[in-house]
Structure formats: C-alpha cells, structure tokens
Design a protein around this motif. Structure first.
Motif, mmCIF file in Angstrom:
data_model
loop_
_atom_site.group_PDB
_atom_site.id
_atom_site.type_symbol
_atom_site.label_atom_id
_atom_site.label_comp_id
_atom_site.label_asym_id
_atom_site.label_seq_id
_atom_site.Cartn_x
_atom_site.Cartn_y
_atom_site.Cartn_z
ATOM 1 N N PRO A 57 0.819 -1.218 0.000
ATOM 2 C CA PRO A 57 0.000 0.000 0.000
ATOM 3 C C PRO A 57 0.853 1.269 0.000
ATOM 4 N N ASP A 58 0.223 2.363 -0.444
ATOM 5 C CA ASP A 58 0.857 3.679 -0.347
ATOM 6 C C ASP A 58 0.650 4.265 1.049
ATOM 7 N N LEU A 59 -0.385 3.779 1.739
ATOM 8 C CA LEU A 59 -0.690 4.258 3.093
ATOM 9 C C LEU A 59 -1.577 3.234 3.777
ATOM 10 N N VAL A 60 -1.457 3.146 5.108
ATOM 11 C CA VAL A 60 -2.277 2.222 5.897
ATOM 12 C C VAL A 60 -3.060 3.008 6.946
ATOM 13 N N VAL A 61 -4.372 2.807 6.971
ATOM 14 C CA VAL A 61 -5.218 3.306 8.050
ATOM 15 C C VAL A 61 -5.412 2.128 9.000
ATOM 16 N N LEU A 62 -4.866 2.217 10.206
ATOM 17 C CA LEU A 62 -4.695 1.047 11.055
ATOM 18 C C LEU A 62 -5.310 1.257 12.431
ATOM 19 N N ASP A 63 -6.271 0.400 12.788
ATOM 20 C CA ASP A 63 -6.892 0.457 14.109
ATOM 21 C C ASP A 63 -5.907 -0.039 15.160
ATOM 22 N N LEU A 64 -5.803 0.682 16.264
ATOM 23 C CA LEU A 64 -4.898 0.287 17.336
ATOM 24 C C LEU A 64 -5.371 -0.974 18.036
ATOM 25 N N MET A 65 -6.688 -1.065 18.310
ATOM 26 C CA MET A 65 -7.235 -2.161 19.110
ATOM 27 C C MET A 65 -7.766 -3.274 18.221
ATOM 28 N N LEU A 66 -6.866 -4.079 17.673
ATOM 29 C CA LEU A 66 -7.249 -5.224 16.867
ATOM 30 C C LEU A 66 -7.203 -6.496 17.719
ATOM 31 N N PRO A 67 -8.026 -7.485 17.393
ATOM 32 C CA PRO A 67 -7.971 -8.755 18.148
ATOM 33 C C PRO A 67 -6.693 -9.514 17.814
ATOM 34 N N GLY A 68 -6.136 -10.181 18.812
ATOM 35 C CA GLY A 68 -4.925 -10.965 18.571
ATOM 36 C C GLY A 68 -3.713 -10.059 18.432
ATOM 37 N N MET A 69 -3.266 -9.879 17.206
ATOM 38 C CA MET A 69 -2.127 -9.003 16.918
ATOM 39 C C MET A 69 -2.620 -7.559 16.865
ATOM 40 N N ASP A 70 -2.201 -6.726 17.820
ATOM 41 C CA ASP A 70 -2.729 -5.366 17.861
ATOM 42 C C ASP A 70 -2.078 -4.477 16.803
ATOM 43 N N GLY A 71 -2.615 -3.258 16.694
ATOM 44 C CA GLY A 71 -2.146 -2.353 15.654
ATOM 45 C C GLY A 71 -0.689 -1.968 15.800
ATOM 46 N N LEU A 72 -0.184 -1.911 17.037
ATOM 47 C CA LEU A 72 1.217 -1.568 17.242
ATOM 48 C C LEU A 72 2.134 -2.616 16.632
ATOM 49 N N GLU A 73 1.790 -3.891 16.832
ATOM 50 C CA GLU A 73 2.602 -4.962 16.271
ATOM 51 C C GLU A 73 2.493 -4.989 14.742
ATOM 52 N N VAL A 74 1.291 -4.748 14.233
ATOM 53 C CA VAL A 74 1.123 -4.690 12.775
ATOM 54 C C VAL A 74 1.987 -3.569 12.200
ATOM 55 N N CYS A 75 1.989 -2.415 12.861
ATOM 56 C CA CYS A 75 2.798 -1.291 12.403
ATOM 57 C C CYS A 75 4.276 -1.660 12.397
ATOM 58 N N ARG A 76 4.739 -2.290 13.452
ATOM 59 C CA ARG A 76 6.150 -2.689 13.528
ATOM 60 C C ARG A 76 6.516 -3.641 12.387
ATOM 61 N N ARG A 77 5.647 -4.604 12.136
ATOM 62 C CA ARG A 77 5.959 -5.599 11.100
ATOM 63 C C ARG A 77 5.913 -4.984 9.704
ATOM 64 N N LEU A 78 4.958 -4.102 9.476
ATOM 65 C CA LEU A 78 4.903 -3.423 8.186
ATOM 66 C C LEU A 78 6.165 -2.604 7.964
ATOM 67 N N ARG A 79 6.558 -1.843 8.975
ATOM 68 C CA ARG A 79 7.742 -1.001 8.851
ATOM 69 C C ARG A 79 9.003 -1.846 8.694
ATOM 70 N N GLY A 80 8.970 -3.088 9.196
ATOM 71 C CA GLY A 80 10.110 -3.971 9.003
ATOM 72 C C GLY A 80 10.240 -4.462 7.578
ATOM 73 N N SER A 81 9.151 -4.372 6.820
ATOM 74 C CA SER A 81 9.154 -4.837 5.430
ATOM 75 C C SER A 81 9.423 -3.721 4.433
ATOM 76 N N GLY A 82 9.198 -2.482 4.838
ATOM 77 C CA GLY A 82 9.423 -1.370 3.932
ATOM 78 C C GLY A 82 8.769 -0.107 4.447
ATOM 79 N N PRO A 83 9.193 1.048 3.925
ATOM 80 C CA PRO A 83 8.605 2.304 4.373
ATOM 81 C C PRO A 83 7.166 2.449 3.889
ATOM 82 N N VAL A 84 6.279 2.791 4.805
ATOM 83 C CA VAL A 84 4.884 3.021 4.437
ATOM 84 C C VAL A 84 4.275 3.969 5.467
ATOM 85 N N PRO A 85 3.586 5.011 5.025
ATOM 86 C CA PRO A 85 2.911 5.899 5.977
ATOM 87 C C PRO A 85 1.769 5.170 6.684
#
Length: 239
Positions: A57-85
């Motif tokens: 994606p060019d940008l991610v709109v990401l909910d913080l309170m997700l079930p299981g893997m929360d938004g913080l972890e999703v953000c970390r993993r996305l940023r580990g794969s490449g730059p994305v706002p």
C-alpha cells in the motif's frame, strides 16, 4: 514483499484499511473510494500483513485495538518490510494510546469517533508529504545532511530512519536555524495543521532527538526554549 514506488506509478494511491469493526471499515473505505483511492480492507493483523504482501500500500489506516495481533505490532511488522505511511485509529481518548502509536512510527492518528471527511484530509496530507518532490537542494549542518527531493537524511554519513513527520521537522529546523518556535508554530508551519493535539509535537521532538543527538538526554541540537518551544542550534555546543 512487493515494494511500491509512487514516483513511477501514475495509478491512484492504494490505501489499506485495517479495522475489525465492519461498520467503521465500510464507511472509511467508502469515503476513500469516492475520493479516488484504491482501497484494500482487512479485519485483523495477519490479514493486513497478507494484503500488504500481495499489494504493497501507499498508506495504511490502522486500528490500534485489533484482536490478537494489535495495531502496534502490525505497524512494527509493516515497517520492518518497507517504508509506508501509517495513520493510527484509536477508540480511546487516552493520551498514552496516541503517544504509543506515534512512538512506534505512526505518522498521524485519529481518535474515534471521527469525521470520515477529516480522515480523508489526513490521508491526503500524509500522502502528499510522502512523495518525493523538487523542493530545494540538499542541506547540511552539524553532521546532518537532508535531501528534500529524495526524502533522505543522514548523520555522519549513516542513513537516518525517519518517519514522514520527523523528516519534515528536521528539514524545517535546518531551514530555520537559531529561531525559536512554539509547538503551535511547528504544528502549523511544518505539517500545515491549524488544529491538533500539541503532544504530537512533543513526541516527534523526542523521537527526532533520539535519532540525531549524541546524548538525547542532554540535547545540543534541538534545544528547549522554556516558555516558548524549541530552537535548532547547528553549532551543537553546550551553554
């Protein structure tokens, strides 16, 4: 994982919306679709990572309170794969949640309930700032070099991993050395916002200091001007 290069892609920007509330997801996706974006949707962290792997994606709109893997972890993993706002959504008005989202690298946040129109404006603003543009030549000071066109910054030759807002803040300071700015000034002049939570400025100052100062606990480059705000001192000498 597929990497996106917006400078070579004339297609509409792709936005990934990640929220486990189908009503919120549907409304946000609808507004973004009408604004001309290509929208992907996911309702949890693993699905979001899978969508991003299939179409970066060019940008991610990401909910913080997700079930299981929360938004913080999703953000970390996305940023580990490449730059994305990333624009983080939080259901709570608690400042700690907002600051935590910014600490892990989110470029902006919106607190629920929110206006979908405001969210679209935030998306437009973050995307506009994420794209390379011919906005002047390189600038250097105190071992820092910033290339606005490439949106690349280095310290003593080593590349700095800056978020969009951190980059804009550093560039602004290099262009205005020795001048003191209040947090309201920085919010308006750096990011173009006439409203917003001033604590976001404080968080970005702290994060930027952590990346450019030799000792962030005793900053010599970005000085605190008590009762005013902050001042960039390219000399970097102790008082």
């Amino acid at each position: 994982m597929e990497q996106h290069n917006p400078s070579r892609d004339p297609a509409p920007a792709r936005v990934l919306v990640v929220d486990d509330d189908p009503t919120v997801s549907e409304v946000v996706a609808g507004y973004l679709d009408r604004a001309g974006y290509v929208v992907d949707r996911a309702d949890d962290g693993p699905a979001a990572l899978g969508r991003a792997a299939a179409h970066w994606p060019d940008l991610v709109v990401l909910d913080l309170m997700l079930p299981g893997m929360d938004g913080l972890e999703v953000c970390r993993r996305l940023r580990g794969s490449g730059p994305v706002p990333v624009i983080m959504l939080t259901a709570r008005g608690d400042e700690d949640d907002r600051v935590l989202g910014l600490e892990v690298g989110a470029d902006d946040y919106v607190t629920k309930p929110f206006s979908p129109r405001e969210l679209v404006l935030r998306v437009e603003s973050v995307l506009r700032r994420s794209r390379p543009a011919p906005v002047g030549g390189r600038m250097s000071a105190a071992g820092l070099t910033v290339d606005p066109g490439a949106r690349r910054a280095t310290k003593d030759g080593a590349e700095l991993a800056l978020t969009l807002r951190e980059f804009d803040l550093l560039l602004f300071f290099l262009r205005n050395p020795g001048r003191a700015f209040g947090r309201e000034d920085l919010m308006r002049e750096v990011w173009g916002w006439e409203f917003g939570d001033l604590s976001t400025v404080t968080v970005h100052i702290r994060r930027l200091r952590g990346k450019i100062e030799d000792d962030p606990a005793r900053p010599l480059l970005i000085r605190t001007v008590w009762g005013v705000g902050y001042r960039f001192e390219p000399g970097g000498e102790a008082d």
